[in-house]
Design a protein around this motif. Structure first.
Motif, PDB file in Angstrom:
ATOM      1  N   ALA A 185     -80.570  -8.658  32.879  1.00 41.73           N
ATOM      2  CA  ALA A 185     -79.386  -8.680  33.728  1.00 41.73           C
ATOM      3  C   ALA A 185     -78.875 -10.114  33.841  1.00 41.73           C
ATOM      4  O   ALA A 185     -79.675 -11.041  33.919  1.00 41.73           O
ATOM      5  N   PRO A 186     -77.559 -10.285  33.862  1.00 47.16           N
ATOM      6  CA  PRO A 186     -77.010 -11.648  33.986  1.00 47.16           C
ATOM      7  C   PRO A 186     -77.589 -12.407  35.188  1.00 47.16           C
ATOM      8  O   PRO A 186     -77.894 -13.606  35.074  1.00 47.16           O
ATOM      9  N   GLU A 187     -77.764 -11.721  36.314  1.00 47.44           N
ATOM     10  CA  GLU A 187     -78.301 -12.392  37.512  1.00 47.44           C
ATOM     11  C   GLU A 187     -79.717 -12.890  37.248  1.00 47.44           C
ATOM     12  O   GLU A 187     -80.113 -13.978  37.670  1.00 47.44           O
ATOM     13  N   ARG A 188     -80.499 -12.065  36.566  1.00 50.74           N
ATOM     14  CA  ARG A 188     -81.890 -12.438  36.301  1.00 50.74           C
ATOM     15  C   ARG A 188     -81.937 -13.635  35.348  1.00 50.74           C
ATOM     16  O   ARG A 188     -82.735 -14.552  35.509  1.00 50.74           O
ATOM     17  N   PRO A 206     -81.246  -9.480  24.361  1.00 57.97           N
ATOM     18  CA  PRO A 206     -79.937  -8.912  24.653  1.00 57.97           C
ATOM     19  C   PRO A 206     -79.640  -8.947  26.156  1.00 57.97           C
ATOM     20  O   PRO A 206     -80.473  -8.559  26.972  1.00 57.97           O
ATOM     21  N   ILE A 207     -78.450  -9.431  26.492  1.00 60.12           N
ATOM     22  CA  ILE A 207     -78.018  -9.488  27.883  1.00 60.12           C
ATOM     23  C   ILE A 207     -77.334  -8.165  28.199  1.00 60.12           C
ATOM     24  O   ILE A 207     -76.650  -7.578  27.351  1.00 60.12           O
ATOM     25  N   ASP A 208     -77.499  -7.700  29.410  1.00 55.01           N
ATOM     26  CA  ASP A 208     -76.907  -6.419  29.788  1.00 55.01           C
ATOM     27  C   ASP A 208     -75.420  -6.634  30.075  1.00 55.01           C
ATOM     28  O   ASP A 208     -74.974  -6.634  31.221  1.00 55.01           O
ATOM     29  N   ASP A 209     -74.663  -6.879  28.985  1.00 54.10           N
ATOM     30  CA  ASP A 209     -73.224  -7.111  29.133  1.00 54.10           C
ATOM     31  C   ASP A 209     -72.456  -6.273  28.110  1.00 54.10           C
ATOM     32  O   ASP A 209     -73.038  -5.485  27.362  1.00 54.10           O
ATOM     33  N   GLU A 210     -71.146  -6.497  28.036  1.00 50.75           N
ATOM     34  CA  GLU A 210     -70.297  -5.603  27.235  1.00 50.75           C
ATOM     35  C   GLU A 210     -70.617  -5.646  25.753  1.00 50.75           C
ATOM     36  O   GLU A 210     -70.363  -4.693  25.034  1.00 50.75           O
ATOM     37  N   TRP A 211     -71.188  -6.730  25.261  1.00 50.31           N
ATOM     38  CA  TRP A 211     -71.399  -6.848  23.820  1.00 50.31           C
ATOM     39  C   TRP A 211     -72.708  -6.245  23.349  1.00 50.31           C
ATOM     40  O   TRP A 211     -72.962  -6.189  22.161  1.00 50.31           O
ATOM     41  N   ASN A 212     -73.513  -5.846  24.291  1.00 45.10           N
ATOM     42  CA  ASN A 212     -74.778  -5.206  23.899  1.00 45.10           C
ATOM     43  C   ASN A 212     -74.830  -3.761  24.361  1.00 45.10           C
ATOM     44  O   ASN A 212     -75.907  -3.208  24.573  1.00 45.10           O
TER      45      ASN A 212
END
Lengths: 413, 393
Positions: A368-371, A353-359
């Protein structure tokens, strides 16, 4: 010392374009085990479960005790270069184009001797570090590095034939509106990509961060809607012949299973972007990239798919999304086979899971997206083709490899 | 060194009828053609009919998809003893010792030993890519240099370990070339100077052009039979005093510095009843000059690491103090595939039966012939050697 790569001049249209040819790619089935590990960035050799002897070349029985109980075990790669040569002649087209070419014979501390490609900073006999990389044929080869890091070592001429380094290359990020897409653009620029085209499907909408992105000198925006065949075709016609690395970040992610959302409209939209979008991209950009698989220093080199660990086994809470990613994964294997003809690597990233709005409702850890973006760039630099970034992805992969049926039970229980 | 119980001597078995099918750089014929010409040459020189050959031994890389048995059909032979020996540069000596025992045991009366290969323009490249599973998996993808690269490692290592110089290897090449100038079948017909050798273009450093054999097409053969039969046929022949073979010796050596000869040479000389110092000439397997040095050491002519000094001290021409590869060896004659594993042996038979086609070694009574073959992965696996003597010496 490796000479640092210099930014290539504009292509001289009078000089011949080097066409893609591949190094010898035939391997026995058992030798594909080296490739399977190298695809994820590991250097593994068979080790006898009975007597512990490390085997090379790969084989069907232990050279010491004849046991068939051979397991792939990661190696530390420490060894000693015993002899070296520099080829000024080769019977193979790929190497003939790239002479001279250095090779070494290395004795691993763990036992066997191996023939290896030789990094330019390995001067002569002495300690080296072996690693397995995928070559342009997509097959594992062994390369000997100097024991200590050296300056600009990634720019080594031979090593670059096994990597997909973004440095001075031109990349397309198919969707720049998402957090992952924007992080990807920045990571590519940090890795010295010379130009990053950033796709956006709906140019009339303003997304947070988009203006800052647009202000970066390396960034050029392009209209690109993966659900629209004409948009994909027109953008490919415009820039397809110049894209060295394509990073497909476009995805639709909704959090539904089967019964939580009646009808197929959302599932259809997920498939339209996540699966058919990939198919449209591959049909329009694939041929142009394949034609440039060996074109100069910055030839077309890699295609990156943002998949998901949910592709390995369905995560019921995100059921239709999982299914669309599984479909995309399967299609990516077809794409990999077709791009392989031109030596272009297809890198599949399987994040958790990416730490974004859908999760939002999933508990941490989330990547994190950057990672995620950094991990993809590092994977390009290392030339791997399957990436499981972050702890969740690593754990899912381990559980899946251990027993896919057990993982299914764990997810549905 | 190993000590083995004394083996049965070869006593009344002899080797005769040395035959060479002239080498050509490229041929549009198949291996079958070269093997057929070799057999015809053997029958012709021995005055035998096809039906009098009841044993057949074949070595060839390019006979595929056939093997020795297919060749019996192709050539209309009905042997009662058959062998196919795919051990590359060791195949001559290995064929000799198999055939000798068959004759000695009465399983065959006359064994025709044949080696031959064709060489089309693309044959060599195709052979390299499919030479062995290990080569395909773990060598060919690394620059596809073929045996040049494998021997470059061994040469580089040997030079570092033992102080051999390019001049040392050059001396062997230059002197073998002068031997070849008398041999009508040698593909290289011009003298080679040390300057030419040293200034040749690099192929796989430290190997340069004249360190490498030229792939070509050709055939070699001989007959093995009892002494009585050879005498009855009026055939000049040589005695087999001793032979050895060994495969995959010293697998724990991290890089090849020695071959199986080092393990078996005492056995070789014990059965022969002579020592290295008794040899009148020596036929080494010379696909690369470093392998000459390894054989000189492992076969007891000098200690390990002393071959460079040995080379500096001796004259290897046919009239020198240590005649070596007196028809020029593969380095000057060419490497006709598996026939390269026969070349030294066939020439030794000629020298010992006064039938040299080129230069003859004066008073040649005893010869050592050595073979080396099959770089399966990083080293030559097969080694073999034979001591031959003049009949009634």
């Amino acid at each position: 010392m490796t000479a640092p790569l210099t930014k290539p001049k504009r292509k001289n249209p009078i000089l011949r374009t080097r066409l893609p040819v591949l190094p010898p790619g035939t391997r026995s089935r058992v030798a594909q085990g080296v490739t399977a590990a190298a695809a994820e960035g590991r250097f593994a050799l068979q080790t006898c479960g009975h007597c512990g002897v490390v085997q090379y070349p790969p084989r069907e029985a232990c050279r010491q005790c004849l046991s068939e109980d051979l397991h792939w075990r990661e190696q530390d790669g420490r060894g000693e270069l015993l002899a070296l040569t520099e080829l000024h002649h080769s019977n193979d087209l790929f190497f003939r184009e790239r002479l001279p070419w250095r090779l070494g014979l290395v004795k691993l501390r763990s036992g066997p001797s191996l023939v290896a490609h030789l990094h330019g900073d390995v001067a002569g006999p002495g300690k080296v570090r072996l690693s397995a990389r995928l070559d342009r044929a997509g097959q594992a080869v062994i390369i000997a590095f100097p024991e200590e890091e050296t300056a600009h070592m990634v720019d080594d001429k031979q090593l670059r034939q096994m990597t997909c380094d973004p440095k001075f290359r031109r990349a397309l990020v198919t969707d720049g509106k998402t957090e992952v897409g924007q992080a990807m653009v920045r990571a590519l620029i940090d890795a010295e990509a010379s130009l990053v085209w950033v796709g956006h499907a709906e140019p009339w909408k303003k997304f947070p961060g988009f203006e800052e992105l647009q202000a970066l000198p390396q960034v050029t925006l392009v209209a690109l809607d993966l659900t629209d065949p004409r948009s994909v075709r027109e953008t490919a016609a415009s820039i397809g012949g110049r894209v060295d690395i394509l990073v497909n970040t476009a995805e639709v992610h909704r959090t539904h299973g089967i019964s939580s959302r009646y009808g197929t409209d959302v599932a259809r939209l997920e498939m339209d972007v996540n699966y058919f979008g990939l198919l449209r991209l591959a049909q329009e950009f694939g041929p142009a990239m394949r034609g440039r698989g060996a074109d100069g220093q910055n030839h077309a080199v890699a295609w990156v798919n943002l998949l998901s660990v949910f592709a390995l086994s369905n995560f019921p809470g995100h059921g239709t999304f999982s299914a669309s990613k599984a479909a995309a994964w399967s299609l990516s294997q077809c794409l990999r086979a077709e791009m392989a003809e031109a030596g272009i690597r297809v890198l599949n990233a399987f994040p958790g899971p990416i730490d974004d709005e859908w999760n939002q409702q999933l508990p941490p850890p989330k990547i994190a997206p950057e990672r995620l973006a950094r991990a993809i760039v590092n994977a390009l630099k290392d030339g791997v083709e399957d990436l499981y970034p972050g702890d969740v992805a690593q754990e899912w992969r381990a559980r899946w490899r251990d027993n896919p049926k057990v993982l299914e039970r764990e997810l549905t229980g | 060194m190993t000590t083995t119980p004394m083996r049965t001597p070869y006593r009344n078995v002899v080797v005769a009828a040395p035959v060479t099918v002239p080498y050509v750089r490229y041929s549009i014929r198949s291996a079958h053609w070269f093997l057929a010409r070799t057999l015809a040459g053997l029958l012709d020189s021995a005055g035998l009919g096809k039906d009098e050959v009841d044993g057949l031994c074949v070595s060839s890389f390019t006979l595929f998809p056939d093997t020795a048995v297919g060749l019996t059909d192709h050539l209309g032979l009905s042997p009662r003893w058959l062998d196919h020996i795919p051990v590359g540069g060791a195949c001559g000596v290995v064929a000799l010792r198999r055939a000798a025992r068959a004759v000695q045991a009465g399983d065959a009366n006359v064994v025709a030993c044949l080696a031959g290969d064709t060489n089309h323009v693309d044959t060599f490249r195709q052979t390299l890519g499919s030479f062995s599973q290990f080569a395909r998996d773990a060598v060919y993808p690394y620059g596809s240099g073929g045996p040049n690269a494998s021997f470059a490692f061994l040469t580089d290592h040997y030079m570092r370990q033992h102080g051999a110089t390019r001049e040392d290897f050059g001396k062997l090449c230059v002197q073998q070339r002068s031997n070849a100038l008398g041999f009508p079948h040698a593909l290289f017909k011009k003298p080679l100077t040390m300057a030419q050798y040293l200034n040749a273009r690099p192929i796989t450093k430290p190997l340069h052009l004249f360190d490498c054999v030229m792939p070509c097409a050709g055939g070699e053969g001989f007959l093995v039979m009892s002494r009585q039969r050879a005498q009855r046929l009026g055939l000049p022949h040589a005695q087999i005093l001793s032979t050895i073979e060994r495969h995959n010796a010293f697998p724990e050596d991290p890089i090849q510095t020695r071959g199986g000869w080092a393990l078996d040479r005492d056995d070789l000389y014990a059965l022969a009843g002579v020592g290295p110092e008794d040899m009148d000439f020596v036929q080494t397997y010379d696909d690369y000059p470093v392998i000459n040095m390894m054989q000189l050491e492992d076969l007891g002519f000098c200690a390990k690491g002393e071959a460079p000094e040995f080379v500096r001290r001796h004259d290897f021409t046919w009239q020198g103090d240590f005649p070596l590869n007196v028809s020029g060896g593969q380095l000057s004659v060419g490497q006709a595939g598996m026939a390269g594993g026969y070349l030294g042996l066939v020439e030794a038979i000629r020298q010992l039966t006064d039938s040299a086609l080129g230069h003859a070694v004066a008073n040649a009574r005893l010869a050592l012939v050595s073979g080396f073959g099959m770089i399966n992965f990083d080293r030559g696996l097969c080694s073999a050697a034979a001591v031959l003597g003049r009949a009634n010496r």
